[in-house]
Design an enzyme around this catalytic site. Sequence first.
Site, PDB file in Angstrom:
ATOM      1  N   GLU A  30      59.594   6.676 -79.672  1.00 28.64           N
ATOM      2  CA  GLU A  30      60.640   6.720 -78.657  1.00 28.64           C
ATOM      3  C   GLU A  30      61.861   7.523 -79.118  1.00 28.64           C
ATOM      4  O   GLU A  30      62.949   7.376 -78.571  1.00 28.64           O
ATOM      5  CB  GLU A  30      61.052   5.291 -78.282  1.00 28.64           C
ATOM      6  N   SER A 158      58.218   1.428 -74.002  1.00 29.44           N
ATOM      7  CA  SER A 158      58.206   2.551 -73.067  1.00 29.44           C
ATOM      8  C   SER A 158      56.813   2.873 -72.541  1.00 29.44           C
ATOM      9  O   SER A 158      56.466   4.032 -72.327  1.00 29.44           O
ATOM     10  CB  SER A 158      58.839   3.803 -73.704  1.00 29.44           C
ATOM     11  N   TYR A 228      61.853   7.938 -67.431  1.00 27.00           N
ATOM     12  CA  TYR A 228      62.917   8.733 -68.038  1.00 27.00           C
ATOM     13  C   TYR A 228      63.109  10.147 -67.486  1.00 27.00           C
ATOM     14  O   TYR A 228      64.185  10.719 -67.652  1.00 27.00           O
ATOM     15  CB  TYR A 228      62.667   8.850 -69.556  1.00 27.00           C
ATOM     16  N   ARG A 267      67.361  -6.897 -72.604  1.00 26.25           N
ATOM     17  CA  ARG A 267      66.832  -6.744 -71.248  1.00 26.25           C
ATOM     18  C   ARG A 267      65.458  -7.390 -71.188  1.00 26.25           C
ATOM     19  O   ARG A 267      64.622  -7.163 -72.060  1.00 26.25           O
ATOM     20  CB  ARG A 267      66.723  -5.259 -70.895  1.00 26.25           C
ATOM     21  N   ASP A 269      61.994  -7.909 -68.956  1.00 25.81           N
ATOM     22  CA  ASP A 269      61.200  -7.359 -67.866  1.00 25.81           C
ATOM     23  C   ASP A 269      60.402  -8.480 -67.202  1.00 25.81           C
ATOM     24  O   ASP A 269      59.819  -9.339 -67.884  1.00 25.81           O
ATOM     25  CB  ASP A 269      60.266  -6.265 -68.376  1.00 25.81           C
ATOM     26  N   GLU A 283      58.338  -9.109 -71.396  1.00 30.40           N
ATOM     27  CA  GLU A 283      58.796  -8.754 -72.738  1.00 30.40           C
ATOM     28  C   GLU A 283      60.307  -8.661 -72.760  1.00 30.40           C
ATOM     29  O   GLU A 283      60.966  -8.645 -71.718  1.00 30.40           O
ATOM     30  CB  GLU A 283      58.194  -7.426 -73.185  1.00 30.40           C
ATOM     31  N   ASN A 285      63.582  -6.420 -74.512  1.00 27.40           N
ATOM     32  CA  ASN A 285      64.036  -5.218 -75.227  1.00 27.40           C
ATOM     33  C   ASN A 285      65.359  -5.580 -75.889  1.00 27.40           C
ATOM     34  O   ASN A 285      66.339  -5.876 -75.198  1.00 27.40           O
ATOM     35  CB  ASN A 285      64.248  -4.059 -74.257  1.00 27.40           C
ATOM     36  N   GLY A 289      67.499   0.933 -73.370  1.00 26.95           N
ATOM     37  CA  GLY A 289      67.911   2.311 -73.146  1.00 26.95           C
ATOM     38  C   GLY A 289      69.312   2.417 -72.569  1.00 26.95           C
ATOM     39  O   GLY A 289      69.766   1.549 -71.820  1.00 26.95           O
TER      40      GLY A 289
END
Length: 328
Positions: A30, A158, A228, A267, A269, A283, A285, A289
């Site tokens: 990433e 990602s 992205y 974050r 999901d 999951e 993060n 991002g």
Amino acid sequence: MNATVNATTPIIDPAAFGKVGVLFGGRSTEREVSIMSGTGVLNALTSRGVDAHPFDPGTQSLAELAEQKFDRVFIALHGRYGEDGSLQGALEQLGIPYTGSGVMASSVGMDKITTKKIWKMDEIPTPDYMAIDPSTDLDEVLVALGLPMIVKPPLEGSTIGITKVNKADELKAAVELAMGFDPVVLAEEFVTGREFTVAVLGTGKSARALPIVEIVAPEGNYDYQNKYFTDDTRYHCPAQLDAALTEEIQRHAVNAYRALGCEGWGRIDVLVRKEDMRPFLLEVNTSPGMTSHSLVPMAARAVGIGYEDLCLEILASARLKMPKQAKE
């Protein structure tokens, strides 16, 4: 429980941060996204008068990091060697306060299998799963999870190395692809429904959720490109959900964040199953991002927190997580 953050942000003196390093780039798959995130953070901090400097652990050594004598660092790294606890351990050794979760929470949060084990124990809803190693009987996986299913490397992000398996004869190839990244891979029950994400700010009892973002990707495919590099994915923030479901999703997200010991920001999901509107957490993060397409800044804007103020608030939370050892 009111899990939602309000729009009030603390008044922060940029000079109080001292010399700040923004860590981005790194050595993970990433790297490209991390460079975009870190460039955005660096520009935001310098625009507010912070003495911020770029540092790339992918091309610069830990010795060079120590030589910079940063007073604190903002971690804008994604994936291995930046989001998995390894860099956090080095920063603890160097005595440099840093943003985000500590060594243990970063390591656990990076491993989707361990994350799901903890969430299952805490009765946080997450899709059923199996861990697959080279000795696993794939027929048993098919019986346990059914089709379709998702197969992915547990230590990547990602959507890298992920496959939706629709037919039994596709499972072996999906496992082989994921094992190109990790020796043990995650097979997960496929949940059909709407896709959401919940940003969380704070630590412990102060952790609170930002407004929920719904993600509507082309043909339901929220892959690396659609995350992205295209403008085809649509986002709705706040998500159009009834108040009760909104509160339920935010409550689960905050509880999931706390269960892993996450700090600063993160974050979660989430999928909401179509037939019964039941949420399932996928999951976490721990270093999300911060690009122009990223979802944490989008959620913050919905409550009046601009990108620059968000960066300042996250930077203000930087600290060392391990207790100081008593002198002998």
